[in-house]
Design an enzyme around this catalytic site. Structure first.
Site, PDB file in Angstrom:
ATOM      1  N   HIS A 439      26.184  26.292 -60.168  1.00  0.00           N
ATOM      2  CA  HIS A 439      25.042  25.459 -60.540  1.00  0.00           C
ATOM      3  C   HIS A 439      24.032  25.220 -59.414  1.00  0.00           C
ATOM      4  O   HIS A 439      22.870  24.904 -59.672  1.00  0.00           O
ATOM      5  CB  HIS A 439      25.548  24.103 -61.050  1.00  0.00           C
ATOM      6  N   TYR A 555      22.683  10.428 -69.992  1.00  0.00           N
ATOM      7  CA  TYR A 555      21.913  11.386 -69.181  1.00  0.00           C
ATOM      8  C   TYR A 555      21.496  12.553 -70.070  1.00  0.00           C
ATOM      9  O   TYR A 555      22.330  13.178 -70.718  1.00  0.00           O
ATOM     10  CB  TYR A 555      22.801  11.889 -68.040  1.00  0.00           C
ATOM     11  N   THR A 568      15.120  19.442 -62.128  1.00  0.00           N
ATOM     12  CA  THR A 568      15.347  18.611 -63.311  1.00  0.00           C
ATOM     13  C   THR A 568      15.022  17.157 -63.031  1.00  0.00           C
ATOM     14  O   THR A 568      14.931  16.729 -61.879  1.00  0.00           O
ATOM     15  CB  THR A 568      16.810  18.688 -63.790  1.00  0.00           C
TER      16      THR A 568
END
Length: 738
Positions: A439, A555, A568
């Site tokens: 990630h 979230y 993000t």
């Protein structure tokens, strides 16, 4: 070792008559072609660098300005208002290129024209920057969001989660922070914004990802699924041949900067920076922090099969191997009967366990000799390929099939994925594929862009024979893939086993429930006059309240790629408006009109928050950066400490699709992937990923932990189904009236 012989360009022996050279023309030819290919790449990059540097100008536009200036001079029109004469008077005297009046005049006009051209480029760029910085197209009314507004927007987001006493306490902390510490911290962020490309992204990458010491598997890495309704071939090696060829083709386009940026609403370009580290990238473990190693080029992939590691070249000389040749190479690995070396089978479990343990083992056992050479082959590969011995796919007759497929991609058996690579391409025995992605280097839409290209190219451009093999004839003279060699002592094997036990306990604790929602999709949601994302997010709030009897901090990831190097922002989906709607639904005493009105208010609130997040007016990244500055300064803030320590018990994300127009989804409605998923963020929470797959279906990936007595992924999934149906029923939306 066949490839070693191919790599030798010439040999020589010393004889009584002198030195006897034996040249290999074929090897020299490949070296020559490889050099030509390398220089072509450099020239393309230089050309692209020049064009990018003068954008939106071009060499043609420069020539047009020069020709206009020269032409006006011959017509006795001075468009420079005397500047050309001024430049001509100040050119150096002498016997150089300026000795004739005609030459001096032409040089002066060229200098003037270049100045006009560069000035025009500057103003065009500033105009474009202003235009692209304007985000009012996403709002009816839009203004700049101050630090004060963001702090109080945070308070608004937690109001539905706190009782009066706790809320007043948080309000006091926020007020104290706003008046005393925030102005000082903000000055440092403003200063950083003056010289940094993006004031958030580097700290986000370092502190949220690279400094994490817990296992990447489940906690950080995520997965993506294949097409689920169609099967192009059941031949494992053939499917890999096409997909790997497509992926390397994509990398070549990326290197040549031939990939067009994704456009928001088809108008505004989004930053493509994250794509740069898609290939040839590995996360290297460290004791305190990891680093991302990115290479400019790699000519091989690393492959794992039945406990063995291989190095597979994807080029022959300067030529990318054709799909049929790649199929041959993968089939050779599948047919290789050699057993794993001692300690080799579970070696990749080191990447699935704790980061500190992996860093220590890497330094102790893999810093020299054949272990270092083999590890380099993996870490320097374009990407990692896992050839699994089991089969997975979506079976409509077996409800558990999609969940088992997701579990296999999320963690496998804990040692058949290299979790440090930018991504692992997983190939199951039945030809079904998937990805496991690290990630830190990028977010899901980036790997989704590659995945769409690969699947579309495989299906619509490369194709298969009637027997399921890649098209064409294989080159049987290709040297086979190289088996990597290891010397793993017993002490290292003990570390590997320890990491495996940590990873296995983590994997066994994950409950994953993946399902397809059949009744409706995007098409019918739009009949409710709301965005599909807002519809699903409000349904998740209703489902969670029915599941747990309370609300929680929620979230939702929103991209910020409208900004350079943006990643993000968080959309806090649990709002006062959504909780008011949920409570009214649960009470059951409100009229349908009242519930519709409450739903629309919640939907409008959510859509506005999403737009704010996309346009840089979100809360969480700003507060995160203020927190980082406070740590650098050695000052404490009870307010920031509390904000950053709050658990996200419901973490959600929507999977992007159709970023590339590879095919018409209306013409090929069954060419749909099921999206992907991730593990739960909190031990007592849920992770929910969803993909609104076209007009008539939605895929959900729900994760939780078996160790929590409060959560159950399948139970929550059933609540999601019911919540979607109940909200649709409010608007009398059914499949019958579509």
């Amino acid at each position: 070792m066949a490839e070693a012989h191919q790599a030798v360009a010439f040999q020589f022996t010393v004889t009584p008559d002198g030195v006897d050279f034996r040249l290999s023309r074929e090897a020299l030819k490949h070296i020559y072609l490889s050099g030509i290919n390398s220089w072509k790449k450099r020239l393309i990059r230089i050309k692209n660098g020049i064009l990018r540097g003068v954008y939106p100008g071009s060499p043609t536009s420069w020539l047009a300005v020069v020709m206009t200036t020269v032409g006006s001079s011959y017509c006795n029109v001075d468009i420079s208002k005397g500047l050309v004469c001024y430049i001509q008077r100040h050119l150096p005297e002498g016997y150089g290129p300026y000795q004739t009046p005609q030459t001096r005049a032409v040089v002066s006009m060229a200098i003037f024209s270049t100045g006009v051209w560069m000035t025009g480029i500057f103003f065009f760029r500033q105009t474009l920057k202003l235009l692209l910085s304007y985000h009012g197209w996403m709002f009816e009314m839009h203004g700049r969001t101050s630090r004060l507004t963001k702090v109080w927007a945070y308070l608004e987001s937690v109001r539905p989660l706190l009782d009066d006493q706790k809320y007043h306490r948080m309000e006091t902390l926020a007020k104290e922070f706003q008046d005393k510490l925030a102005p000082r911290l903000q000055k440092y962020l403003v200063f950083k914004s003056w010289w940094a490309t993006n004031y958030v992204s580097d700290w986000w990458e370092e502190y949220i990802y690279l400094r994490g010491r817990t296992p990447l598997m489940v906690n950080s890495n995520y997965y993506a699924m294949d097409f689920v309704f169609i099967r192009n071939t059941d031949v494992q090696a053939a499917r890999l041949g096409n997909i790997v060829h497509a992926m390397i083709t994509y990398r070549r386009k990326l290197d040549r900067e031939d990939i067009k940026p994704v456009m928001a609403l088809g108008i505004v370009p989004m930053c493509s920076y994250q794509m740069e580290r898609m290939f040839n990238t590995t996360r290297i473990p460290g004791k305190e922090t990891d680093v991302l190693q990115h290479l400019p080029e790699s000519r091989h992939v690393a492959v794992y099969h039945k406990g063995r590691f291989f190095k597979l070249w994807v080029y022959e000389g300067s030529t990318l191997l054709k799909p049929r040749d790649l199929e041959l190479q993968f089939q050779r690995i599948l047919d290789d009967p050699s057993p794993p070396q001692p300690g080799e089978e579970r070696l990749a479990a080191l990447t699935a366990g704790g980061r500190v343990e992996w860093a220590q083992a890497r330094q102790t056992f893999f810093s020299s000799g054949k272990n270092k050479a083999a590890l380099d082959a993996i870490e320097r590969a374009a990407f990692f390929v896992a050839l699994d011995e089991e089969s997975h796919c979506y079976d409509p007759e077996n409800e558990a099939s999609l969940s088992l497929y997701g579990k296999a991609l999320l963690h496998g058996n804990c040692y058949n994925r290299w979790f440090d690579k930018s991504f692992t391409l997983v190939a199951f025995k039945n030809g079904q594929l998937g990805l496991n992605t690290e990630h830190s280097w990028a977010d899901a839409p980036i790997i989704g862009h590659l995945w769409e290209f690969a699947l579309g190219t495989d299906t619509f451009h490369l194709g298969y024979t009637e027997t399921g093999h890649c098209l064409g004839k294989p080159n049987l003279m290709l040297p086979p893939p190289q088996r990597l060699q290891w010397d793993i002592p017993e002490r290292c094997q003990a570390v590997i086993e320890s990491s495996y036990q940590v990873a296995k306990a983590l994997a066994d604790d994950v409950e994953l429930y993946c399902f397809q929602f059949f009744p409706f999709g995007k098409g019918l949601i739009k009949k409710c006059r709301t965005s599909p994302d807002a519809f699903v997010q409000i349904a998740l709030q209703l489902a969670h309240f029915r599941d747990r009897g309370k609300f929680c901090l929620t979230y939702e990831a929103s991209m910020t790629r409208l900004f350079r190097e943006g990643r993000t922002e968080t959309v806090r989906s649990c709002t006062s408006e959504s909780t008011a709607f949920v409570q009214a639904m649960v009470q059951g005493s409100h009229t349908k009109a009242e519930l519709q009105n409450l739903f629309r208010k919640a939907s409008e609130k959510h859509q506005n928050m999403y737009r704010l997040a996309m346009t840089g007016a979100g809360i969480d990244r700003h507060l995160f950066c203020l927190y980082v500055v406070s740590k650098y300064l050695g000052v404490s803030s009870p307010f920031l400490a509390e904000v950053l320590s709050e658990p996200w018990r419901l973490s959600t994300s929507q999977t992007a699709q159709f970023q590339i127009q590879m095919f018409d989804p209306n013409k090929y409605p069954n060419h749909l992937g099921a999206g992907g998923g991730f593990g739960p963020v909190a031990d007592d929470g849920y992770g929910v990923s969803y993909m609104i797959a076209g007009e008539n279906t939605i895929f959900f990936h729900v994760s939780s932990k078996f160790s929590s007595s409060e959560t159950n992924a399948q139970r929550f999934g059933n609540h999601i189904r019911q919540a979607l149906l109940d909200i649709a029923d409010l608007f009398q939306v059914s499949k019958a009236n579509s």
